[in-house]
Structure formats: structure tokens, C-alpha cells
Enzyme design. Sequence first.
Site, PDB file in Angstrom:
ATOM      1  CG  ASP A 125      29.589 -22.412 -12.962  1.00 46.94           C
ATOM      2  OD1 ASP A 125      30.390 -23.241 -13.364  1.00 46.94           O
ATOM      3  OD2 ASP A 125      28.235 -22.710 -12.738  1.00 46.94           O
ATOM      4  CG  ASP A 352      32.463 -28.220 -15.412  1.00 46.13           C
ATOM      5  OD1 ASP A 352      32.711 -27.129 -15.301  1.00 46.13           O
ATOM      6  OD2 ASP A 352      31.510 -28.726 -15.122  1.00 46.13           O
TER       7      ASP A 352
END
Length: 475
Positions: A125, A352
Site C-alpha cells: 500500500d 496512488d
Amino acid sequence: MLLVSCVVNVNVIHGVDVNVDSPPPPPPAAVRLELIHRDSPKLHGQNDETRSVHHHDQRQRWKELHRRDSLRHHNLLYSRRRRDQEKESDSFQMPMNSGADYRNGEYFVHVQVGTPAQNVTLVADTASDLTWVNCKHGCGRNCSISKGRLSSKRAFRADRSSTFQVIPCSSHMCKSDLSDLFSLHRCPTPFTPCTYDYRYMQGSAAIGFFANETLSVDLTNGKKGELHNVLIGCTKSIDNVAGVRGADGILGLGYGNYTFTTNAASEFGGKFSYCLVDHLSHENVSNYLIFGDCSGSENTLSSSKRYTKLVLGGKLRSFYGLNVLGISIGGILLKIPSFVWDENRGGGTILDSGSSLTYLALPAYEPVMDALEKSVSKYERFSVEQGSPFEYCFNSSGFDEASVPRLAIHFEDGARFEPPVKSYIIDVADQEKCFGFVPVIWPANSIIGNIMQQNHLWEFDLVGKTLGFAPSSCT
Ligand SMILES: *[C@@H]1O[C@H](CO)[C@@H](O)[C@H](O)[C@H]1NC(C)=O
Ligand SMILES: *[C@@H]1O[C@H](CO)[C@@H](O)[C@H](O)[C@H]1NC(C)=O
Ligand SMILES: *[C@@H]1O[C@H](CO)[C@@H](O)[C@H](O)[C@H]1NC(C)=O
Ligand SMILES: *[C@@H]1O[C@H](CO)[C@@H](O)[C@H](O)[C@H]1NC(C)=O
Ligand SMILES: *[C@@H]1O[C@H](CO)[C@@H](O)[C@H](O)[C@H]1NC(C)=O
Ligand SMILES: *[C@@H]1O[C@H](CO)[C@@H](O)[C@H](O)[C@H]1NC(C)=O
């Protein structure tokens, strides 16, 4: 396999032994972690619960992706506000983690933790700054953490690792450096471990303590490398909502002084990169996350590589920020107010890998949609199904990508990112395509998600603070 440039690079230095302990040599090889998609057969058998529930229903899948992204986005904004409030008062911290609901994490990596090495599977992540694992550790009287419940029976056995070094609560690291990672100020004795309390939405939490540990990783030359003093969270207690379904924890790839990224990158030339295959490709096809320099070789990739500045630290905290100048469609720069791209005026743009969709702040979203609409007006527009993240969908039978004017994101330093049409006019169902942008109410960050990033190599240079990108099939 993937990232041909890295493999070529590694062949050149084949045979060089890697010892990243004491005096760091010039980056000898790269670390390669396979990014395993949740739906990959490589996770099955090991953990069938990882499989996407809605894998077979395409429309459901988009709703689910959006739901997950929204939680993540909400938490990002919320945690920032919360943090500002905390600075004003001296009250007991009950922080909110920027990460969201990891039960549906998209990409997984296998990592070996401790000495001797224990295998763990972590959710990768980029929006998380702490790496943590479900963990068992007999920390005895020095430990004030109440016995909690781990959602998974599998856990890293810290007490069996000779390299596991607890960070004491009395250390400067705990009191100051780790406050961004939500360390608590509780310190009954100087040797009590430095604890954290990650709060998620719905009141769930991951609670544990910080430690330095050795991680073993596969190198691109086929050897093993070791990363020392990697800060990890030993999560002792977690509730189901915060749980990482199918994984043992989180690999924090965000930017920060103690993130895995920074540690790994510092040993391998300050760089990491990834290449995401088409999100609709067969589930057996792999992506890789590489730590190390992949730019040494000459090939078609490097000739078409563009560079732009990475905005690190500051308002965007551990996220990877970009200085966007504007968006053009068919070569015409759209009229988007400049504050949308300015992180100091409530906007800003983040790259992201953990968000699937691409989110545009409303003042940018509207001009983009208007311009795209003109190019598909001859196709029958569908009314939008409830819960769908997309506003504009059409009957794509007979649709010709070549007829759509290309969209480009322009950066302040002149670089231009031109995604393939399929990354923003996306297949949502049979004979149905939608514009792959989702509006967010101003003020907000705009987020370039992983579908928009597909079929490109992304190289993050944390030392040079630049982002390199180039089209690639990633195979
Ligand atoms: C850990 O995984 C590696 C392959 O990635 C395997 O060779 C090894 O046997 C595993 N070790 C344990 C203890 O499961
Ligand atoms: C508690 O800390 C003291 C001081 O470092 C150490 O000697 C002792 O072994 C620790 N106890 C446990 C159970 O870790
Ligand atoms: C943990 O690692 C950091 C470097 O990242 C180092 O400064 C610190 O002293 C280490 N602490 C312990 C307890 O090993
Ligand atoms: C990282 O450390 C440097 C100096 O030690 C400090 O100035 C900076 O604010 C830290 N960055 C973060 C994100 O904590
Ligand atoms: C995908 O992987 C599975 C199991 O590893 C294998 O049986 C199957 O043939 C693979 N499919 C393709 C298209 O490679
Ligand atoms: C899309 O258009 C084609 C051709 O006009 C038609 O045959 C098809 O039924 C339409 N599909 C949907 C889902 O409406």
C-alpha cells in the site's frame, strides 16, 4: 520477465554478492517483489478467503472498487484534519490512520521477516506509512499491551527471531520520530515497548508496538538480500474490521523516514518502481515492485521515459504528490482553475497505487467530462445504475478508440502523461464503456489511481525527488 530494463541491468553485475549491512556499497542489484493480485491463483490454497467476492459480476466489481477507494479517500482527508486538531491540543492521542479498509487490498507481496526468516503475506500500500504484521511476542512485564485478539491464526513469532529489537518508549525515536506513525506517549518504565494504536473507521483498531527487524528479500540476480533495522509494527491486537483479510499485515510503501520504501530504497540507490499490467489481463500475469536502479540499460523504455518532480513531505504527508499544470484533450488545454492543483490551497494531486479509480476535484472533473462527452456523443448514453461510481456510460458497440481525442496530464516542468484511451474510457460491462473519472467535492486532492497507471512503468527516485514514467506492456 517484467521490467526488462532491470533484468538486463542485473545481468551486467551478475555474481556480485550483496551485503547491505555496514558500509553500503554502490547499489549492486535490485530487490524484486512480485505484486500478487487478490484474484491470482498464487494466493489460493494458501488463503481462499482472499478471493474477490464479486469477481464474476463486472458492474458489482466497479461498485466495490469505488466503495473501497472512497473509504480510503475519506480517511485521508479525515486523518489530515484530525492531525491538525491534535497539534492544537495536548490531549491524549487517539489517532486515525490514513489507510482504509484493508480487507479488500488489491496487491499482495510475500516477504520474509526475522532471523531465521518467517514467511508473511502483506498488502502492498503506497498510502500507508507503517509496515506491520500480526505478531506474537512474549514481552512479559515490560509490555503493557493487554492481550488482544488476532484475526488470523497465522502470525509472525517475534520471540523466535534473534534480530527483533523492540523500540523502547523512552527513546527519542518513540517520543518524537514515530509520533507521525501514531506512537502513544504512555511510558510506565523506560523499557516498555513503544506502542501504537491505529484507529480505523467504525472504531476498529490495530494495536501493537514498534520494533526494528531484518527483512529478507529476493534480488533480481536470484540471490537473497537482507534489509536491517526496518521499522515494523508488531500488531498484538486487531479487530475484524481492521483486519487484512487473507494477509498477515501491511507493507507500507508511503514516503517517510521509517517506511519500508525509504529503508529499502536507501539500500538500493534511492529508487523503487513498479509496472502495473492491464487491470483486465489474465489473473496469472504478474506485476513487480522493484527496489533499485532500473534505468541503467538502454532500451525502448528509457528513450520514451519522461520525468517530473515528486512532491514529498509537507501537506501531502506520506503520499506521492505531483505538480500538475493542467489537462488537455485533443491537444487543447482545458480551462481548469490552477488552485485545483495546488496542495497549499486545498488541492494537489497524488499518485496512488492503492486507489483503483481516478478522482478529480470538481473544478477539474467538470471540464474533463464536458470535453470527453463531445467525443462520444454519437453513441447511445446509458442511464447510470445506482451505486455506480461513473456518471457517463454509453453503448460501446462499434466504438473506435482512434476516434477519441487523446487526454494528457501536463506537469509544471513540461512532462506530459498520455494514458492509453482504455485507461480513462473503460470497459465496465459487455458493450458498455464509461468515463473513468470520479468527482470529489472541492476542496480535495485529486488522485491518479492504479487503472490510470496501468501499462506504464513508474519509477520513484526518492533522493532526486523525481518520478520517471514510460509506456510499457509490463510483460
Ligand atoms: C518461505 O517461502 C519460500 C519461498 O518463497 C520457501 O522456499 C520456504 O520454504 C518458505 N518457508 C517456510 C518456513 O514456509
Ligand atoms: C524488561 O526490560 C529489562 C531492561 O531492558 C530487561 O533486562 C528485561 O529482560 C526485560 N524483560 C522482558 C521480559 O523482556
Ligand atoms: C532502529 O533503527 C533505527 C534506524 O532506522 C536506529 O536509529 C535505532 O537506533 C534502532 N533502534 C533499535 C532499538 O534497534
Ligand atoms: C525526517 O527526518 C528529518 C530529519 O531527521 C526531519 O527534518 C523530517 O521532518 C522527517 N520527515 C518526516 C516525514 O518525518
Ligand atoms: C494460470 O495458473 C494456473 C495455476 O497456476 C494454471 O493452471 C493455468 O493454466 C494458468 N493459466 C494461464 C492462462 O496461464
Ligand atoms: C448497443 O447497440 C447495439 C447496436 O445498436 C445493440 O445491438 C445492443 O443491443 C446495444 N446494447 C445495449 C446493452 O443496449
